[in-house]
Design an enzyme around this catalytic site. Structure first.
Site, mmCIF file in Angstrom:
data_model
loop_
_atom_site.group_PDB
_atom_site.id
_atom_site.type_symbol
_atom_site.label_atom_id
_atom_site.label_comp_id
_atom_site.label_asym_id
_atom_site.label_seq_id
_atom_site.Cartn_x
_atom_site.Cartn_y
_atom_site.Cartn_z
ATOM 1 N N GLU A 5 -49.730 31.721 28.904
ATOM 2 C CA GLU A 5 -48.560 32.448 29.410
ATOM 3 C C GLU A 5 -48.542 32.528 30.941
ATOM 4 O OE1 GLU A 5 -46.724 36.820 28.768
ATOM 5 O OE2 GLU A 5 -47.344 35.830 26.925
ATOM 6 N N TYR A 43 -57.295 43.410 25.828
ATOM 7 C CA TYR A 43 -55.830 43.306 25.828
ATOM 8 C C TYR A 43 -55.193 44.698 25.884
ATOM 9 C CZ TYR A 43 -51.139 41.862 24.451
ATOM 10 O OH TYR A 43 -49.794 41.642 24.425
ATOM 11 N N ASP A 58 -49.888 35.411 25.311
ATOM 12 C CA ASP A 58 -50.388 36.770 25.144
ATOM 13 C C ASP A 58 -50.347 37.130 23.669
ATOM 14 O OD1 ASP A 58 -51.262 37.694 27.514
ATOM 15 O OD2 ASP A 58 -49.756 39.258 27.766
#
Length: 703
Positions: free
Chosen positions: A7, A305, A103
């Site tokens: 990404e 994350y 992601d």
């Protein structure tokens, strides 16, 4: 050849390094059987009305509702995007397999799927699904790639969200703008932003309508302990005066003494919303700022994350916890007691049933070097919360004492910390402020009283005023969005309400920023207020569906069900189409006043010559650790004015060098000094910078 699509370029570089694709090409890396390329955020978007029908470019009430038969996507009109897209398009048409390395969340899935759809990718697709960007996590992820079809429901939910936002936003914005905008104001309406604004307006109206009233309370002091009369607040001063005279004529008698020992549970690990709430309360960071800082920390491999909505870890992480703690060297003094015994597998921390795509935000164990001050603060919040989760519970004693003066009953309560437990991790912090309260109840130790004892006391009258509801801060607004407007303090109940929250953790910050940008809300200090434009807009909207947090939360629940494969995307879309059609009919036939936009603040006049801002002295600066007190000059160091609680200090002399005032101010404002020669380190002289590490200790950064 296998093509990996990340990404961001920085993430692509990390993946390429691990895979051995080290040959740099135009728009991708190549080597070892892999080509690693990248997007940079959204490359595609849903088509605009005029892409379907040219006449829809002009805003007209007659054309509404605009409902395309089929939704299409298009490339964003940006030269860099179009050039990089052509690279991706060429690569996916020449490869044997594509690996989606976007992601690992709903938005990341949507970004990548749209790119592959637009590129008409003919190759089979695998999915890399990882929770951190460390080398170990990337290798592990490539060792167990998933089939892309496993994430079809996640993509369906992302598509349904985008289409739902388009249908409602595009139609309602045109509808209200043409009907009530006076031909000048664009009145923006959104599926999430409008109920969020409605909550702020409702609170604003409560504050505006509030009339403060004076009241009087009877209090007395007995054995150096203050008691308050257990009666309704007195509204007339004369009655309070009579009460005081009555109290003076009687002795104080103890009627009950109760002391109960209990525990204060450990704070939960952070999800994104809880982190944004804490950073706003402690450092006044906006939700958007916190999201940027934690995203940067994730890309620097320091945390897992971040765009998550769970406060739990998966049970398979339990064996790795001791290793992560062991590697967090800036916090070794706090961690040492934990490593003397096995890490407990607590149900409040590890629960597979409470973990969806990702677990709570925790450190990876990588050493946090050279961080800007604000990122360091956010990292410190995550690190301490992680450590505190494994400490013993805090043991407390709550004491309740009841007394009587004649016929009037009195009460006093006290709280004593018997064993601090997890509070040791925050021993040097300024006391945390609870949501909706001015300050945390301080520890108050009461003496031991005997039932039946009595004696003289010192009665008095306390005069007070009722206060209006508190305006929203970003912290309390985020919590209200998370629980669809319900005031919830209990962690378990808040967890249950998350499915019905407004928006997703990753989008809430942007929603708040959008309301600021459109001048529907404004900030005064930390408080958020609705502007007149925002209030007028909500007053004009008669349809409850548009502005009800609860109903919008219900839509959000359906989107989550789509993600789980338990609700059909087409059903959700049809429900929104019907709602948009009914809304259009209703508003077209409604009367209402026109709305003017709030005037923009005039730009400050440009000075011909920029004035040099005088540098602050350290004593004019805020403590960088607790951010609650100014610094104070002591005999050997500058320290926090609340040093006993905070513990922050910068000595006048460090590593054999006397620090200048500028070097101290640089440390406070930037987290580091410029280069200094002659620093003494391990009996040798070196050149380097003085840096405040993640735990706000002074260290040398060489080179």
């Amino acid at each position: 050849m296998k093509v990996c699509i990340a990404e961001k370029p920085s993430v692509a570089r990390d993946i390429a390094e691990v895979l051995g694709a080290r040959q740099r090409k135009d728009g991708y890396y190549e080597g070892n059987g892999y080509q690693v390329t990248w997007t940079f955020g959204h490359f595609c978007t849903l088509k605009e009305p005029h892409d379907y029908v040219a006449g829809w470019k002009t805003w007209s009430l007659a054309d509404l509702p605009i409902i395309p038969q089929h939704f299409g996507i298009k490339l964003i009109d940006n030269t860099g995007v179009q050039k990089q897209f052509r690279v991706i398009e060429t690569l996916v048409h020449q490869c044997e397999e594509v690996i989606n390395c976007g992601d690992a969340g709903q938005e990341g899935e949507l970004i990548q799927r749209w790119v592959l759809l637009k590129a008409r990718c003919p190759a089979p697709v695998k999915r890399l699904w990882i929770s951190s960007l460390t080398e170990e996590a990337i290798r592990e992820g490539f060792g167990k790639l998933k089939d892309a079809a496993q994430y079809d429901n996640l993509y369906a939910a992302g598509s349904a969200r985008a289409i739902g936002d388009w249908l409602l936003g595009m139609n309602a914005t045109r509808l209200f703008t043409k009907k009530f905008g006076d031909g000048k104001a664009v009145l923006s309406i959104g599926r999430v932003q409008t109920p969020t604004l409605a909550m702020i307006v409702a609170r604003q109206k409560e504050i505006n309508a509030f009339v403060s009233e004076e009241y009087w309370e009877l209090k007395t002091i007995y054995r150096k302990t203050e008691f308050t009369a257990a009666i309704d607040r007195i509204k007339q001063p004369e009655r309070a005066g009579k009460g005081l005279e009555y109290l003076k004529g009687h002795l104080f008698e103890i009627t009950s003494f109760e002391r109960k020992e209990g525990k204060e549970g450990n704070p939960r690990l952070f999800d994104l919303t809880a982190l944004q709430v804490e950073a706003n309360k402690k450092y006044a960071f906006s939700a958007d700022d916190t999201l940027k800082h934690i995203q940067n920390l994730y890309e620097k491999k320091l945390v897992t994350y971040p765009r998550v909505d769970t406060t739990y870890l998966s049970e398979d992480l339990h064996p790795k916890i001791a290793g992560i703690l062991q590697d967090m060297t800036p916090y070794k003094a706090l961690i040492a007691p934990l490593l003397t015994q096995p890490i407990p597998k607590l149900k409040t921390v590890f629960d597979d049933k409470k973990v969806t795509d990702h677990h709570a935000i925790i450190p990876t164990g990588m050493y946090p070097e050279n961080l800007p001050l604000d990122e360091k603060r956010v990292y410190d919040l995550v690190a301490r919360r992680f450590i505190a989760a494994f400490y013993p519970e805090c043991k407390i004693a709550n004491t309740t004492v009841l007394g009587q003066v004649g016929q009037v009953e009195f009460k006093a309560t006290g709280k004593q910390i018997l064993e601090p437990g997890w509070k040791e991790v925050y021993a040097n912090d300024a006391p945390a402020q609870k949501e909706g309260e001015e300050e945390e109840e301080k520890e108050k130790i009461l003496p031991v009283f005997e039932v039946g004892e009595s004696g003289p006391h010192e009665p008095r009258i306390h005069k007070g005023k009722t206060t209006p509801p508190k305006p929203f801060t970003e912290a309390t607004l985020l919590r209200a969005m998370e629980t669809a407007g319900k005031q919830v303090e209990d962690e378990e109940m808040r967890e249950l309400l998350k499915d019905n929250g407004i928006g997703r953790p990753s989008t809430r910050a942007n929603i708040i920023e959008t309301l600021f940008r459109r001048k529907y809300i404004e900030k005064k200090k930390k408080n958020i207020f609705a502007t007149q434009t925002g209030m007028d807009l909500i007053d004009t909207i008669q349809n409850e569906l548009l502005k009800s947090p609860e109903l919008t939360g219900n839509w959000e629940r359906k989107l989550r069900l789509i993600e789980k494969g338990e609700y059909a995307m087409d059903t959700f879309r049809q429900e929104l189409v019907q709602m948009v059609a009914e809304l259009t009919h209703e508003v077209k036939n409604n009367a209402g006043k026109t709305i003017s936009l709030a005037a923009e603040k005039p730009a400050a006049p440009v000075k011909e010559e920029k004035e040099k801002t005088p540098r602050k002295s350290p004593e004019e600066m805020q403590c960088p650790k607790c951010k609650a007190h100014l610094l104070k000059k002591g005999n050997t160091a500058y320290g926090c004015a609340n040093f006993a609680a905070c513990g922050f200090k910068i000595p006048f002399e460090a590593f054999g060098k006397k620090l200048t005032e500028k070097q101290v101010t640089d440390l406070v404002s930037k987290g580091k000094t410029g280069k200094i020669k002659g620093l003494k380190l391990a009996d040798a002289e070196t050149e380097g910078k003085l840096v405040l590490d993640a735990a706000f200790n002074l260290v040398v950064e060489q080179g």
